[in-house]
Design an enzyme around this catalytic site. Sequence first.
Site, PDB file in Angstrom:
ATOM      1  N   GLY A  73       1.605  -7.437  -0.152  1.00 48.52           N
ATOM      2  CA  GLY A  73       2.016  -6.333  -0.997  1.00 48.52           C
ATOM      3  C   GLY A  73       3.525  -6.180  -1.105  1.00 48.52           C
ATOM      4  N   THR A  74       4.230  -6.440  -0.027  1.00 51.61           N
ATOM      5  CA  THR A  74       5.689  -6.287  -0.047  1.00 51.61           C
ATOM      6  C   THR A  74       6.330  -7.252  -1.031  1.00 51.61           C
ATOM      7  OG1 THR A  74       5.878  -5.388   2.194  1.00 51.61           O
ATOM      8  CG2 THR A  74       7.787  -6.578   1.325  1.00 51.61           C
ATOM      9  N   ASN A 153       0.416   5.733   0.881  1.00 46.92           N
ATOM     10  CA  ASN A 153       0.005   5.118   2.132  1.00 46.92           C
ATOM     11  C   ASN A 153       0.115   6.037   3.337  1.00 46.92           C
ATOM     12  OD1 ASN A 153       2.838   4.760   1.442  1.00 46.92           O
ATOM     13  ND2 ASN A 153       3.047   3.642   3.352  1.00 46.92           N
ATOM     14  N   GLN A 181      -3.013   0.426  -1.201  1.00 45.36           N
ATOM     15  CA  GLN A 181      -3.923   1.314  -0.466  1.00 45.36           C
ATOM     16  C   GLN A 181      -5.173   1.651  -1.270  1.00 45.36           C
ATOM     17  OE1 GLN A 181      -3.715   2.425   2.691  1.00 45.36           O
ATOM     18  NE2 GLN A 181      -1.747   1.459   3.130  1.00 45.36           N
ATOM     19  N   SER A 201      -3.182  -6.148  -1.903  1.00 41.01           N
ATOM     20  CA  SER A 201      -2.969  -6.887  -0.660  1.00 41.01           C
ATOM     21  C   SER A 201      -4.295  -7.141   0.039  1.00 41.01           C
ATOM     22  CB  SER A 201      -2.033  -6.086   0.258  1.00 41.01           C
ATOM     23  OG  SER A 201      -1.817  -6.766   1.475  1.00 41.01           O
ATOM     24  N   HIS A 203      -5.033  -7.632   3.449  1.00 41.27           N
ATOM     25  CA  HIS A 203      -5.390  -7.120   4.775  1.00 41.27           C
ATOM     26  C   HIS A 203      -5.702  -5.621   4.806  1.00 41.27           C
ATOM     27  CE1 HIS A 203      -1.529  -5.168   6.275  1.00 41.27           C
ATOM     28  NE2 HIS A 203      -1.133  -5.714   5.146  1.00 41.27           N
ATOM     29  N   THR A 239       3.955 -23.427  -1.118  1.00 34.31           N
ATOM     30  CA  THR A 239       2.642 -24.033  -0.968  1.00 34.31           C
ATOM     31  C   THR A 239       1.541 -22.977  -1.036  1.00 34.31           C
ATOM     32  OG1 THR A 239       3.584 -25.773   0.415  1.00 34.31           O
ATOM     33  CG2 THR A 239       1.196 -25.457   0.535  1.00 34.31           C
ATOM     34  N   CYS A 327       5.016  -0.030   8.264  1.00 35.63           N
ATOM     35  CA  CYS A 327       6.242  -0.760   7.922  1.00 35.63           C
ATOM     36  C   CYS A 327       7.497   0.047   8.222  1.00 35.63           C
ATOM     37  CB  CYS A 327       6.216  -1.149   6.445  1.00 35.63           C
ATOM     38  SG  CYS A 327       4.871  -2.282   6.038  1.00 35.63           S
TER      39      CYS A 327
END
Length: 395
Positions: A73-74, A153, A181, A201, A203, A239, A327
């Site tokens: 996400g970042t 978040n 979120q 994202s 995770h 990659t 974060c």
Amino acid sequence: MVNKPIYFDHAATTPLCKEALDKMIPYFTGTFGNANSQHVFGREAVKAVDEARDTIAKIINAKPNEVYFTSGGTEADNWALRGVAHAYKSKGKHLIISPIEHAAMIVTAKALEKEGFEVSFMKVDADGVIDLEHLKSIIREDTIFIGCMLANNEVGTIEPIKEIAEIAHSHGIICFTDAVQAAGVLKTDVKELGVDLMSISGHKIYGPKGIGALYIRNGVKVESILTGGHQERMKRGGTTNVPAIVGFAEAFKIADREREENFKYVSSLRDRFIDRVLSEVPFVKLNGPRQGRLPANADFSFRYIEGESILFSLDLAGIAVSSGSACSSGSLEPSHVLLALGLPEGLAHGSIRFSFGKHNTMEEVDYAVDVIKSSVERLRAMSPLFKAEGEIKNV
């Protein structure tokens, strides 16, 4: 009594679901080829990536060629803001974001100011909801970007993104939403939302870490920020992370399929938790709206004590929570989100975020509240401020 550690920090990350892990494992071993290689191993890898892209595109109602994989996400947030700013700077250098965005947006905006861009912040009310009239008032002829997260978040506030996008487009402005979120929890149909860009994202939805995606509507110009090879249709070098992409798509598919069921169940955990804390723990404040918040989120400020003290006390009792965004939790500064909501610094410092998941139980919720009650009572007994102001009425 609960005999195992309790995890109430799903807004920080979620456990990888078995189905996603099972899908990923073959791409670490037998089908390990580089998706950019022109042989059978590479073709097998790229086929898996294409299928994953199709899956994610279908969930968010986008075209497959509008989905670009990122490291999370970042990176997606950075790419959206920097990429649009640099691509459209000949039109203008004015950017608008909300003051309660993730650090990936706030810090990037500050960096862009050093490059000559101007940043304005939309106002939010005491619950963190965007003031649409204020947004309209700060739009200028040189405004090129409006960004606001779909759901916050820290305090869980769900924002009126569709209305924000309509305002942006009425002025010919690009609109972005951070749905990290919200994805897998709320409906994230990019056509319904009306956004031009959207970040998600892996995770946060029981998928792997280190993978995310940015939706870029066809026709929107976004300058690359990670240059190198020809990956992601020459827009994002590096990659291709085949195992993570495969796991991300599988987790998102499951989350979308179970979305309504999980929303109802997790909301029931949250509501019981909020009800008990508000009724049984004095001098507390629920941050964010009671309605119109993410089902997993309950963020409280506890007067007269530091949030970290509560966090460590709960950790010793086997309960994992957060003092804010994962974060930003290493910072000694109070949450910028809570300050934007108008909380005084002292109250912001006494805040804890609880975020529930589909594997949590009502028994765990009740145990946590009991521990909170005893922990808060013990910590306040050691607080000189509480002793001096203990007769102040509950907030």
